[in-house]
Design a protein around this motif. Structure first.
Motif: not given
Length: 226
Positions: A47-59, A76-81, A120-127, A130-131
């Motif tokens: 998977i691409r890193i941008g696609e990974l960051r956009a993944l939500k548990w509903k996916n 920080h922009k959520y958009g189409p693949t 899905i993928f979150i920062s351990p520090q901020k929750g 992930v950047g």
């Protein structure tokens, strides 16, 4: 899997399977759970890193072992693949178990409150999600420890290369990666050529290893009969 010696084509790099194991083991021993889960997830899915960051548990469909790739995160922009290429990705039990373990950690990190619409993928520090830079820095640290120059994109290319070397169809691989077959051919031409040669040699080897085959009737003699 033995990958071709040439490691770079048109700016695309990959590592061999033994090196991949070294990198993943390094992440497991030295990075936090988010960074380790990300590295292994990319290695197993391409998977691409941008696609990974956009993944939500509903996916994630834990029952059917499938993941919906419907969006990407650019900064920080959520958009189409990329190319608006949505797809559903079948994954194996290794990936499902990885996500289930990570989900348990996320529940604890969020004090027992985890929504289907959470990233899905979150920062351990901020929750928070992930950047991209956080992931990049993790790979830079790993390079210092292992001596292997690897990025998230390297793992994507390694995933592709392993599948090609396993003689999987380009159509299936392109569908999995969200690329066209033409892109695969342009990026992995020398890998595909290597597979073609191995396939040709496999036929010749099969005849030579067959006790009932005439050892003198090798492939070059076939050309005598038109």
């Amino acid at each position: 899997v033995t990958l071709p010696k040439k490691r770079e084509t048109d700016g695309d790099k990959f590592i061999d399977v033994d090196e991949l194991k070294i990198v993943l083991n390094d992440f497991k021993e030295n990075e936090n759970i988010t960074n380790y889960t990300i590295a292994k997830f990319i290695a197993y899915t391409g998977i691409r890193i941008g696609e990974l960051r956009a993944l939500k548990w509903k996916n994630v469909d834990f029952d059917k072992s499938k993941i919906q790739i419907y969006a990407q995160m650019t900064k920080h922009k959520y958009g189409p693949t990329k190319g608006n290429n949505k797809r559903i990705l079948p994954v194996d039990c290794e990936v499902m178990n990885l996500l289930m373990d990570y989900r348990m950690w996320c529940v604890k990190r969020k004090s027992g409150i985890l929504n289907q619409d959470d990233f899905i993928f979150i920062s351990p520090q901020k929750g928070t999600v992930v950047g991209a830079n956080t992931v990049m820095y993790a790979f830079e640290r790993s390079e210092k420890r292992t001596g292997l120059s690897v990025t998230a994109h390297t793992l994507r290319h390694t995933h592709s290369t392993v599948l090609i070397m396993q003689n999987r169809s380009l159509k299936a691989i392109s569908k999995r990666l969200g690329n066209s077959e033409e892109v695969l051919k342009s990026h992995y031409g020398h890998v595909i050529d290597s597979v073609d040669i191995d396939t040709m040699n496999a036929f010749s080897d099969a005849l030579q290893d067959n006790p009932g085959a005439d050892a003198g009737a090798d492939l070059k003699n076939i050309t005598e009969y038109h």
